[in-house]
Design an enzyme around this catalytic site. Structure first.
Site, short mmCIF file in Angstrom:
data_model
loop_
_atom_site.label_atom_id
_atom_site.label_comp_id
_atom_site.label_asym_id
_atom_site.label_seq_id
_atom_site.Cartn_x
_atom_site.Cartn_y
_atom_site.Cartn_z
CG HIS A 23 14.80 8.09 1.79
ND1 HIS A 23 13.97 8.99 1.26
CD2 HIS A 23 14.20 7.20 2.84
CE1 HIS A 23 12.79 8.90 2.27
NE2 HIS A 23 12.81 7.83 2.80
CB CYS A 70 -7.65 -8.07 -8.09
SG CYS A 70 -8.91 -8.22 -7.44
#
Ligand SMILES: Cc1cc2nc3c(=O)[nH]c(=O)nc-3n(C[C@H](O)[C@H](O)[C@H](O)COP(=O)(O)OP(=O)(O)OC[C@H]3O[C@@H](n4cnc5c(N)ncnc54)[C@H](O)[C@@H]3O)c2cc1C
Ligand SMILES: Cc1cc2nc3c(=O)[nH]c(=O)nc-3n(C[C@H](O)[C@H](O)[C@H](O)COP(=O)(O)OP(=O)(O)OC[C@H]3O[C@@H](n4cnc5c(N)ncnc54)[C@H](O)[C@@H]3O)c2cc1C
Lengths: 409, 474
Positions: B51, B401
């Site tokens: 943040h 993957c």
């Protein structure tokens, strides 16, 4: 290194494609990321394979072994095992990685994609509740039990009625697991009728259609699943919620063609099959790149996979030698009741072409029709059609006009 | 009994940051973590946002540590080789909401955080998929994303490298004694002695204070549920999209993750300690609220659901020296922006809470920059060839993957804080984090773990006792 044909994947599709291409005099390379050829068949130790192709009933590994033996004895085929293909370009440069050969790069005259499929997961269906151990996709459980020789739990519920789930219901029963319930969201099974009979009915395992799991419970290990009937909108009706205690949940909620490798190389995809758009020869929208087997669309029967792959392998060989030619293109369109077809383009000419399709629901007493240029080119009455069973019709290529439409009447 | 200068209870990002910092001094330090790996609580399941710091009430610890943490974290992420991206963030609003955005900006100014208000044209240059009604946004360039568990693991690995001790599967059940003479008991029967104790047990902090006879803490819990999306969705979003904050927190965001996925969430549902389940109702809320800010959510690309637990203890972080128990300190209510604040909190804990009891003599030859572990995907062809030649495990792809090789998995098992569970391997190298969710690679990871640790596969767990994956037949 140059090969006429590069095949990606060494399952039944890859092996059949390689053999067909070699038979036409091509040099062929097969990349398989597993330790051995055979693909998913290696863990399917039940029988029921090969009824059409070999006219006898084989187990998965037996079916695979017959092809693997032929591949091994074919002088024109080079196999790289434990070799994972990392990339393929539209110009057909294939790069693979193997612990023994390192980074391998080959240029190919034609490429056949035969990577098979993967299973949908708990995350893909947004299974809510806790995230304990004991939840496996059916194929993973199949591998843990059949290949690795372990047990995965004592009391199981299966979500989804795909073939692997059905096969596993029986397999786990043999292993002493109590399979308490199978739940299927749709009003019909997505698996083969014969599997419902042989794997559930014969063992008195109940299946509830139109039901789904609403949440799972259990901190470390799965303890309970809640389930409910679904309404018309396929959303669970809260007032019908019930629960069943179990320590194992298998998910058999769909297979998805494993096409990540060709993501972004410009091959046109069909959102209905999650495979490439393909023509009669299983050629994709990128010239020289072909696809066959479960990577193109999910099959129920390996026999169909082998047949499709032979077609693709043989056409890839012709392409590599510059002799693949065909008549005018004719788009295959889906009409009422038909979910998808493969191929999506056929060609005018002589002889016959097979068109495979699945219906979009269960239909009884319907006439299956194929029309081209306003004329019916195929018509057959069927007592029952279900999405769980892939259908095939044979079309006379000389009757084809601008497009071909399949529908149920 | 093993004797330490400092015992830290709890191996979340805060506990790990504290022990990492303490390990730079001539101190014997021990961290006790209840879980089978560090980052077992909220540090593994949150939004992973660094943040900027405009949001916290000016003058609070949250505002201060957020700002300081943000400044420190970018460099720490590089030192510890933790995936992070400075994406910038947008708080988006309609024309009517402009005054609220301006208020937020004013608070940012007071907090010393650079932000600017931009109009739709500017927004679209940064984020083409904001929803249609969005006219203004508060843009904060200093915001970004980081892998929260990799940060925690990175701190832990460096602390261990510098001589600190971390014990996993060590739930603290009792704390006796006082300054200079603490005895800490764990559920497995082990006991440790220490001069000072720091309680950084997150959701368990109130309980630890209680058993230690320190100040009673009143805490409440709130869970935040998320969707994780396939990496193919990453192309649709480039920054973090927040709605305007409300009384329940920062609202439902859409953001890339530092590893290349996308997340939608979190909800803010009151709950009890330990509940990280995901409810269908929560998912509906995400869908409803995200539609207001983000134009292209694609729930069909969901690969995983998860939820994290916030521990709330009043409005601000609580970071105190106990007045009832000399030599004991505690941290409570470390909810958002606790991840961003971790470096600053750790500095404060060491300087204000530990230094009064312990002389801080810098260690010589401390490791600051940890070795960089390149993933297969980041290597050039020449590098791959060289590595496979040296070790064939570099050529064996285990997780399809995410293209993770056996060599990377073995390295994680042999890392300073050894990965011994399937989840611990997954968090370190991403095997099983992709779209098939370990369907293919989990059996192989089991095999490698068993081989490397000498423990049979039937005893390898997903994430600690009771989570064994396979059983002997019969
Ligand atoms: C559980 C189960 C039960 C079934 N039961 C029956 C039955 O009773 N009767 C029947 O007739 N049919 C049955 N089928 C269907 C049939 O077996 C499958 O449709 C068939 O195996 C699909 O073949 P394939 O070659 O397309 O795919 P696969 O068998 O999946 O082979 C694909 C291969 O490609 C490899 N690969 C993928 N990506 C790469 C890459 N990047 N690099 C290198 N290699 C790669 C894979 O490792 C794999 O070996 C069953 C299928 C399953 C899964
Ligand atoms: C939904 C959500 C979203 C968030 N998003 C962000 C964000 O985007 N940015 C941001 O900066 N912050 C965010 N946060 C806040 C951030 O995640 C937390 O502030 C931070 O992770 C707290 O770290 P911690 O070390 O204090 O606690 P935790 O990570 O919870 O660690 C506490 C540890 O103590 C252990 N423990 C507990 N009891 C005992 C015991 N008796 N003995 C031994 N060990 C014990 C636990 O197992 C746990 O590992 C978010 C939080 C949540 C829940």
């Amino acid at each position: 290194m140059y090969f006429n044909v590069a095949v990606i994947g060494g399952g039944p599709a890859g092996m059949a494609a390689a053999l067909a291409a070699e038979k036409k005099g091509c040099s062929v390379v097969v990349f398989e990321r597993d330790k051995r050829l055979g693909g998913i068949l290696n863990q399917c130790i039940h029988n029921g394979f090969g009824l059409h192709y070999f006219k006898e009933e084989l187990t998965g590994p037996e079916y695979a072994a017959r092809f693997a033996e032929r591949v091994k004895n074919a002088p024109g085929i080079t196999v790289y095992d434990e070799a994972m293909v990392l990339s393929v370009t539209p110009e057909r440069t294939v790069t693979a990685l193997s612990p023994y050969a390192g980074l391998i790069t080959v240029e190919a005259g034609a490429t056949v994609l035969a990577m098979g499929c993967r299973e949908r997961t708990a995350g893909a269906i947004a299974l809510t509740g806790t995230r304990p151990v004991g939840i496996y996709t059916a194929g993973t459980a199949q591998r843990l039990i059949n290949v690795d020789g372990y047990s995965v739990g004592k009391e199981a519920v299966i979500l989804g009625s795909g073939d692997i789930g059905l096969i596993m219901a029986r397999r786990m029963t043999f292993e002493g697991v109590r399979v308490k319930l199978v739940l299927e969201l749709m009003p019909y099974s997505s698996g083969l009728k014969r599997n419902i009979v042989q794997c559930l009915d014969d063992f008195e395992i109940p299946i509830l259609y139109g039901h789904t799991i609403t949440r799972v419970e259990g901190a470390e290990r799965l303890r309970r699943i809640y389930y409910a009937e679904v309404g018309e909108d396929i959303r669970p009706k809260p007032e019908t919620e019930k629960y069943v205690d179990c320590d194992t949940l298998l998910l058999s909620v769909g297979l998805i063609p494993e096409n990540d490798l060709i993501n972004g190389i410009g091959i046109k995809m069909n959102p209905l099959t999650s495979g490439a758009v393909a023509d009669e020869y299983r050629q994709t929208s990128v010239p020289g790149i072909f696809a066959a087997g479960n990577v193109l669309h999910v099959h129920d029967l390996v026999d169909n996979v082998s047949a499709e792959a032979e077609l693709a392998g043989s056409a890839a060989a012709d392409y590599a030698k510059g002799v693949l030619s065909h008549g005018e293109a004719c788009a295959v369109k889906v009409g009422a009741g038909v979910r998808y077809t493969v191929p999506q383009t056929v060609y005018r000419g002589t002889g016959k072409v097979d068109v495979y399709f699945r219906t979009d629901g269960v239909y009884k007493n319907k006439t299956l029709k194929a029309e081209s240029g306003g004329e019916t080119v195929f018509s057959k009455h069927r007592l029952i059609l279900t999405p769980g069973e892939m259908e095939r019709i044979e079309i006379d290529k000389s009757k084809l006009k601008d497009s071909l439409t399949l529908r149920l009447e | 009994m093993e004797k330490y200068d400092v015992i830290i209870i709890g191996g979340g990002v805060v506990g790990a940051a504290v022990i990492d910092r303490l390990a730079k001094y001539e101190l014997r330090c021990l961290l006790l973590e209840a879980g089978s790996d560090v980052a077992y609580g909220s540090s593994r399941a949150n939004s992973g946002i660094i943040h900027a710091g405009y949001d916290a009430e000016t003058g609070t610890l949250k505002a201060r540590f957020n700002r300081e943490g943000n400044r420190a974290l970018w460099n720490i992420a590089r030192e510890l080789d933790v995936p992070h991206i400075k994406t910038g963030s947008l708080v988006v609003g309609t024309a009517e909401q402009l005054p609220m955005l301006q208020k937020l900006k004013a608070r940012g100014d007071l907090n010393g955080v650079v932000t600017e208000i931009i109009g739709r044209a500017e927004i679209l240059k940064k984020e083409r998929n904001v929803a249609d009604g969005i006219e203004y946004a508060l843009y904060a360039q200093e915001a970004g994303v980081i892998s929260p568990y990799k940060l925690t693991i990175g701190y832990a690995d460096r602390a261990v490298t510098n001589g600190a001790v971390i014990k996993l599967n060590s739930a603290v059940t009792a704390v006796f004694g006082r300054r200079g003479n603490f005895r800490v008991h764990c559920a497995d029967g082990a006991q440790y002695a220490a001069d000072t104790v720091v309680n950084a047990a997150g959701a368990g902090a109130a309980e630890i204070n209680r058993i230690a006879g320190a100040e009673p803490l009143t805490v409440t819990y709130q869970k935040g549920e998320y969707y994780v999306l396939d990496q193919t969705e990453r192309k649709n979003i480039s920054t973090i999209i927040f709605p305007l904050p409300n009384e329940f927190g920062k609202g439902i965001l859409a953001a890339p993750t530092a590893d290349g996925n996308v997340i939608y969430g979190p909800t803010a549902e009151p709950t009890v300690n330990g509940d990280t389940s995901v409810d269908a109702g929560g998912l509906d809320k995400i869908k409803k609220q995200l539609a207001v800010t983000y134009k292209t959510p694609d729930y069909r690309k969901s690969i995983r659901l998860y939820a994290g637990l916030r521990t709330i203890c009043g409005m601000d972080f609580v970071i105190e020296q106990s007045k009832l128990k000399d030599g004991f300190s505690y941290l409570a209510g470390i909810c958002s922006p606790g991840l961003t604040s971790a470096p600053a909190i750790a500095e404060y804990v060491v300087n204000e809470l530990v230094a009064p009891f312990k002389a801080l003599v810098p260690k010589k030859n401390c490791v600051t920059v940890m070795p960089k572990h390149k993933r297969l995907k980041e290597l050039t062809a020449a590098e791959i060839k060289e590595r496979v030649r040296a070790d064939e495990a570099w050529g064996r792809v285990i997780c399809r993957c995410e293209s993770v090789t056996e060599a990377e998995i073995v390295a994680a098992i042999r890392s300073p804080l050894s990965a011994v569970t399937v989840d611990a391997v997954k968090r370190r190298v991403r095997a099983g984090m992709g779209r098939c969710q370990g369907g293919f690679c989990m059996p192989r990871v089991l095999e490698i773990l068993a081989r490397e640790t000498g423990v049979p596969e039937t005893e390898i767990t997903k994430c600690g006792k009771g989570t064994e994956i396979v059983f002997p037949r019969g």
